[in-house]
Design a protein around this motif. Sequence first.
Motif, PDB file in Angstrom:
ATOM      1  N   SER A   1      15.024  10.077  -5.117  1.00 28.30           N
ATOM      2  CA  SER A   1      15.301   9.159  -4.014  1.00 28.30           C
ATOM      3  C   SER A   1      14.097   8.315  -3.622  1.00 28.30           C
ATOM      4  CB  SER A   1      15.802   9.938  -2.796  1.00 28.30           C
ATOM      5  OG  SER A   1      14.838  10.898  -2.382  1.00 28.30           O
ATOM      6  N   SER A   2      12.878   8.739  -4.000  1.00 27.98           N
ATOM      7  CA  SER A   2      11.690   7.956  -3.642  1.00 27.98           C
ATOM      8  C   SER A   2      11.553   6.707  -4.510  1.00 27.98           C
ATOM      9  CB  SER A   2      10.428   8.808  -3.790  1.00 27.98           C
ATOM     10  OG  SER A   2      10.209   9.161  -5.149  1.00 27.98           O
ATOM     11  N   VAL A   3      12.208   6.689  -5.672  1.00 26.72           N
ATOM     12  CA  VAL A   3      12.081   5.558  -6.596  1.00 26.72           C
ATOM     13  C   VAL A   3      12.851   4.362  -6.046  1.00 26.72           C
ATOM     14  CG1 VAL A   3      12.529   4.714  -8.925  1.00 26.72           C
ATOM     15  CG2 VAL A   3      11.849   7.095  -8.565  1.00 26.72           C
ATOM     16  N   ARG A   4      12.151   3.257  -5.839  1.00 25.34           N
ATOM     17  CA  ARG A   4      12.821   2.037  -5.379  1.00 25.34           C
ATOM     18  C   ARG A   4      12.956   0.996  -6.478  1.00 25.34           C
ATOM     19  NH1 ARG A   4       9.879  -2.389  -3.971  1.00 25.34           N
ATOM     20  NH2 ARG A   4       7.610  -2.267  -4.103  1.00 25.34           N
TER      21      ARG A   4
ATOM     22  N   PRO B   1       0.801  -1.233   0.000  1.00 25.19           N
ATOM     23  CA  PRO B   1       0.000   0.000   0.000  1.00 25.19           C
ATOM     24  C   PRO B   1       0.831   1.278   0.000  1.00 25.19           C
ATOM     25  CG  PRO B   1      -0.931  -1.600   1.521  1.00 25.19           C
ATOM     26  CD  PRO B   1       0.388  -2.155   1.075  1.00 25.19           C
ATOM     27  N   ALA B   2       2.105   1.184   0.370  1.00 23.91           N
ATOM     28  CA  ALA B   2       2.948   2.381   0.411  1.00 23.91           C
ATOM     29  C   ALA B   2       3.448   2.793  -0.957  1.00 23.91           C
ATOM     30  CB  ALA B   2       4.135   2.141   1.341  1.00 23.91           C
ATOM     31  N   ASP B   3       3.246   1.959  -1.964  1.00 24.38           N
ATOM     32  CA  ASP B   3       3.802   2.235  -3.288  1.00 24.38           C
ATOM     33  C   ASP B   3       2.941   3.206  -4.088  1.00 24.38           C
ATOM     34  OD1 ASP B   3       6.302   0.843  -3.682  1.00 24.38           O
ATOM     35  OD2 ASP B   3       5.161  -1.010  -3.465  1.00 24.38           O
ATOM     36  N   ARG B   4       3.622   3.937  -4.952  1.00 18.50           N
ATOM     37  CA  ARG B   4       2.983   4.794  -5.945  1.00 18.50           C
ATOM     38  C   ARG B   4       3.537   4.388  -7.305  1.00 18.50           C
ATOM     39  NH1 ARG B   4       2.324  10.939  -3.547  1.00 18.50           N
ATOM     40  NH2 ARG B   4       1.382  10.356  -1.536  1.00 18.50           N
ATOM     41  N   LEU B   5       2.652   3.850  -8.140  1.00 18.53           N
ATOM     42  CA  LEU B   5       3.054   3.313  -9.430  1.00 18.53           C
ATOM     43  C   LEU B   5       2.826   4.335 -10.534  1.00 18.53           C
ATOM     44  CD1 LEU B   5       2.324   0.819  -7.549  1.00 18.53           C
ATOM     45  CD2 LEU B   5       1.978  -0.455  -9.670  1.00 18.53           C
ATOM     46  N   SER B   6       3.770   4.442 -11.442  1.00 16.45           N
ATOM     47  CA  SER B   6       3.633   5.368 -12.566  1.00 16.45           C
ATOM     48  C   SER B   6       2.713   4.775 -13.622  1.00 16.45           C
ATOM     49  CB  SER B   6       5.001   5.673 -13.183  1.00 16.45           C
ATOM     50  OG  SER B   6       5.560   4.503 -13.753  1.00 16.45           O
ATOM     51  N   GLY B   7       1.782   5.570 -14.113  1.00 18.89           N
ATOM     52  CA  GLY B   7       0.915   5.154 -15.206  1.00 18.89           C
ATOM     53  C   GLY B   7       1.335   5.850 -16.482  1.00 18.89           C
ATOM     54  N   LEU B   8       2.367   5.329 -17.122  1.00 22.63           N
ATOM     55  CA  LEU B   8       2.940   5.961 -18.313  1.00 22.63           C
ATOM     56  C   LEU B   8       2.515   5.276 -19.609  1.00 22.63           C
ATOM     57  CD1 LEU B   8       6.552   6.466 -16.895  1.00 22.63           C
ATOM     58  CD2 LEU B   8       4.913   8.286 -17.398  1.00 22.63           C
TER      59      LEU B   8
ATOM     60  N   LEU C   1      -4.414  -1.176  -7.679  1.00 23.95           N
ATOM     61  CA  LEU C   1      -5.734  -1.389  -7.086  1.00 23.95           C
ATOM     62  C   LEU C   1      -5.837  -2.698  -6.314  1.00 23.95           C
ATOM     63  CD1 LEU C   1      -8.162  -0.181  -9.910  1.00 23.95           C
ATOM     64  CD2 LEU C   1      -7.205   1.112  -8.002  1.00 23.95           C
ATOM     65  N   LEU C   2      -5.099  -3.714  -6.675  1.00 25.31           N
ATOM     66  CA  LEU C   2      -5.182  -5.001  -5.991  1.00 25.31           C
ATOM     67  C   LEU C   2      -4.155  -5.133  -4.876  1.00 25.31           C
ATOM     68  CD1 LEU C   2      -5.932  -7.514  -8.894  1.00 25.31           C
ATOM     69  CD2 LEU C   2      -7.383  -5.787  -7.823  1.00 25.31           C
ATOM     70  N   ASN C   3      -3.438  -4.030  -4.591  1.00 24.56           N
ATOM     71  CA  ASN C   3      -2.455  -4.022  -3.501  1.00 24.56           C
ATOM     72  C   ASN C   3      -2.645  -2.854  -2.540  1.00 24.56           C
ATOM     73  OD1 ASN C   3      -0.322  -6.264  -3.921  1.00 24.56           O
ATOM     74  ND2 ASN C   3      -0.546  -5.392  -5.977  1.00 24.56           N
ATOM     75  N   GLY C   4      -3.733  -2.103  -2.707  1.00 27.51           N
ATOM     76  CA  GLY C   4      -3.961  -0.960  -1.826  1.00 27.51           C
ATOM     77  C   GLY C   4      -3.034   0.198  -2.098  1.00 27.51           C
ATOM     78  N   ALA C   5      -2.371   0.197  -3.259  1.00 31.34           N
ATOM     79  CA  ALA C   5      -1.413   1.249  -3.595  1.00 31.34           C
ATOM     80  C   ALA C   5      -2.092   2.321  -4.445  1.00 31.34           C
ATOM     81  CB  ALA C   5      -0.215   0.649  -4.325  1.00 31.34           C
ATOM     82  N   ARG C   6      -1.305   3.263  -4.963  1.00 29.29           N
ATOM     83  CA  ARG C   6      -1.828   4.353  -5.794  1.00 29.29           C
ATOM     84  C   ARG C   6      -1.184   4.305  -7.170  1.00 29.29           C
ATOM     85  NH1 ARG C   6      -1.084  10.762  -4.361  1.00 29.29           N
ATOM     86  NH2 ARG C   6      -1.912   9.986  -2.372  1.00 29.29           N
TER      87      ARG C   6
ATOM     88  N   VAL D   1       8.649  13.237  -9.934  1.00 30.50           N
ATOM     89  CA  VAL D   1       9.273  13.626  -8.665  1.00 30.50           C
ATOM     90  C   VAL D   1       8.228  14.177  -7.705  1.00 30.50           C
ATOM     91  CG1 VAL D   1      10.900  15.221  -7.600  1.00 30.50           C
ATOM     92  CG2 VAL D   1      11.530  14.007  -9.697  1.00 30.50           C
ATOM     93  N   ALA D   2       7.335  15.047  -8.217  1.00 31.83           N
ATOM     94  CA  ALA D   2       6.312  15.662  -7.368  1.00 31.83           C
ATOM     95  C   ALA D   2       5.375  14.622  -6.772  1.00 31.83           C
ATOM     96  CB  ALA D   2       5.514  16.684  -8.173  1.00 31.83           C
ATOM     97  N   ASP D   3       5.117  13.539  -7.501  1.00 37.76           N
ATOM     98  CA  ASP D   3       4.209  12.502  -7.014  1.00 37.76           C
ATOM     99  C   ASP D   3       4.913  11.460  -6.160  1.00 37.76           C
ATOM    100  OD1 ASP D   3       1.943  13.591  -8.188  1.00 37.76           O
ATOM    101  OD2 ASP D   3       2.264  12.540 -10.087  1.00 37.76           O
ATOM    102  N   SER D   4       6.205  11.621  -5.940  1.00 39.46           N
ATOM    103  CA  SER D   4       6.980  10.672  -5.123  1.00 39.46           C
ATOM    104  C   SER D   4       6.789   9.235  -5.595  1.00 39.46           C
ATOM    105  CB  SER D   4       6.600  10.800  -3.642  1.00 39.46           C
ATOM    106  OG  SER D   4       6.870  12.081  -3.155  1.00 39.46           O
ATOM    107  N   ILE D   5       6.923   9.047  -6.892  1.00 39.93           N
ATOM    108  CA  ILE D   5       6.747   7.728  -7.474  1.00 39.93           C
ATOM    109  C   ILE D   5       7.780   6.760  -6.895  1.00 39.93           C
ATOM    110  CG2 ILE D   5       6.952   6.407  -9.621  1.00 39.93           C
ATOM    111  CD1 ILE D   5       4.367   7.959  -9.381  1.00 39.93           C
ATOM    112  N   THR D   6       7.315   5.556  -6.555  1.00 38.64           N
ATOM    113  CA  THR D   6       8.227   4.534  -6.044  1.00 38.64           C
ATOM    114  C   THR D   6       8.543   3.471  -7.087  1.00 38.64           C
ATOM    115  OG1 THR D   6       6.422   3.172  -5.167  1.00 38.64           O
ATOM    116  CG2 THR D   6       7.341   4.856  -3.710  1.00 38.64           C
TER     117      THR D   6
END
Length: 852
Positions: free
Chosen positions: A517-520, A431-438, A454-459, A488-493
Amino acid sequence: ELPTDRPRPAVQSHRGAKVSRSLKAELADALADLARQEGSTLFMVLAAVFALVLGRYAGTRDVVFGTPIAGRERTELEGLIGFFINTLVLRTRLDGNPTFRELLARVRRESLDAYAHQDLPFEKLVDELSPERNTGRTPIFQVMFNLHNEPVQVADFDALDATPIGIDRGLAKFDLTVSISELQHSDEGGLFAHFEYNSDLFTAATVSEFTDYYVLLLETFVADADLRLNELPSLAVPQRIERADWTGNILTHFGTWLSRTPKAIAVSSGRSSLSYGEVNQQANRLAVRLLSLELTMDSEVPRIGLIAAPDTPLVVALVGILKAGYAWVPLDPSWPDTRLVAIARDAGLGAIVTDPLLVDKAHLLSALLLPVIELDGKVTADDPQVTIEADALACIIYTSGSTGAPKGVMQTHQGVVTQVGRYSQALGLSPADRLSGLSGFAYDAAIQDIFGALLNGARVCLYNVSGCGNMAGGRSLTENTALLTALVADSITVVHAAPSLYRYIFGGELNCSHDLSSVRLVVLGGEPVRRSDFELYRSRFAGGTRFINGLGLTESTLALQFHADMDTRLVGQSVPIGDAVAGLSVALLDDNGEPGWCGEIVLTGQGLSPGYWRQPQSTAERFGPGSVLRTGDLGRRLPDGHIVYVGRRDEQINIRGHRVEPAEIEAQLVTLAGVADCAVTVVERQGDPWLIAYVVAAVPHDQPVAAALLDALREQLPAYMVPQAIEWLAELPRHANGKVARGALPKPRFDHEAGVGPVPARSELEGKLQSIWEEVLQLETLGVHDDFFSLGGHSLLATRVIARIRDQLNIEVPLINLFEYPTIAGFAALMTHLSCRETGPDSRDKLISVSR
């Protein structure tokens, strides 16, 4: 040839280094025993294994290397002083999946044949074969192998111990030279292997791995000479992730996170964001409206067309269509209207769902008399009471088709859940992840991004990369700096992109505000990934960020993955696609259907597409019983177990992440006025794939205007399927069976007659260089991207170009620069770059102003 760690220089420097290994006496004795048993020699055994290792690393079943021979087969020559050595070329075929015993017999026959012709000078062989000469490599072979079995005299100084010490000359005559010596007079005995390599091409770690694998196979075949080549061991077995329980329909897993975190943000864009609860209630509203249409089922659930911009309503539409128990069919708004109509008819759509930005586009399909439902943002609290089976159809995604029309790839709820589950496990999504929709939502990569969230509670954060819909108040992020700033502004992981888009976003200059730095995770897929992409990752992202390359077709979404970090060492210029993800197995099948280390990538396991929509013949060709998919992709397995993508077994090509069937383009092109025949292929130009159409005019010497043909194609095909150039031919080259001989198609000229006008000079320097080139080559209309040597230039003409630059521009340029930068644009850029460094301390490679 062997895959190199570094690009091959235009001219060999012969800089070298060495790696050495000792082979124990027990192994040496066992190898000699094996040679005697098979009626061969120790050299033949060692050479057979060496050929096998070369084949594994190079991904070929046809191996060629050189070996020296003393040239003293007559006894009266043994005592003469002189240089009699000749070079033999040994060719070993590894096809047919033989046992090592059978392979050794082949090498024995080939070696004896070579020995029988050892008096033929190697120089004469080169003259007769007349291979294309290249200053960057030796002719015919680039690898030398030799066994020294002459007695080694150990110095005896009575009370002194003497130990031979090898001298590293720092030179390498070939890409790789392997010399093995028999230690006949040492206390320990055994063999000593010396691997001399070109340090401009290989790293010490790569050559060390090569030696390790060579020794491993020697030990393997000594233990079992009846082992077949497809049973070869790997240096390491890739770790497999255990599969968790990802079963059921898509909405069940979405509902899990809806109940846990209804207020968590599910999707955001430049315009708005929606929580899980808001997505659910707006999706309920859409489902109720769809159910009110009372669509009837045929063989499958009703199909609903979806045309939307990359914004929050898109996710509402996907969930809402599924909540109604229907399947979505994506309609990319960038596609021509004729293509959208064809897909709508083929899929048998029952309705079209759209957002306010594209409602006019949706109504263009009104000729089909389909109802259009516009998303209005209103909500309904209650979930519709619809039963959805796991094997129910969830979507049909249309791709380029080999029959001349787009084909629909079906996927079920269980298939989507299985694929997203594998993706989630491999990436460790939470749920802590933010995925890029490119990725455009009409492609399978969007399933990973949207449902991976959506199936992991993430954004999932959606980005309007294409400028679709002219999103008022939103972000049309067609410029790379704007895209990077948004990420960068969306803190994509998790950054997930096609390699070409990844290069566009991260290949430019970064400033202090671009904190990544937020990208893992950096996840690439959809087209071949280069070594330079990995180096870009290492230069742009923080130390803890991981790099993932994968292979996933629309039919499988996710199939193989390769995981790397900052310390991972790559072999060659390509990045592996890894090994099969959890729940899938992969085999590489040759033309005879036999498994081996190179061949067609064939997948087996759950979660694959059930087939193509209403195309039973195509389904039968690609899908087999027991959940088997023949991908058509070719791969080779590296000694460490990972697979490298090497191309296609059919004509399908890849254009910036899109899989394209040339037959579909050809089917449209041949219907145009003035076209009698055509063939479409892809060539690489300046590192990018270019679609080239070879066209035969219906009336000789009366060719249609190329630009008009391309404009007509744009009315029928997506932009990425429109050729970038047209080449006119009197006729297409064909094989005896009538098929187009694509390998015999001439190299494109990229001139104005080919449909792409020459790019004019853009600076004074480019203009002057263009005039010089035109004078030397005796051509009139050159473009700044035309290749000097492709236009007929050669080394003599190159010297004239350099002389004219010196005479007309008063600048001295090394001749080698023209070989390295053979276009006007590239050569001018080099001259500009070097001239800016004239005041620096190192003048070795600078331009020199010549006084007159």
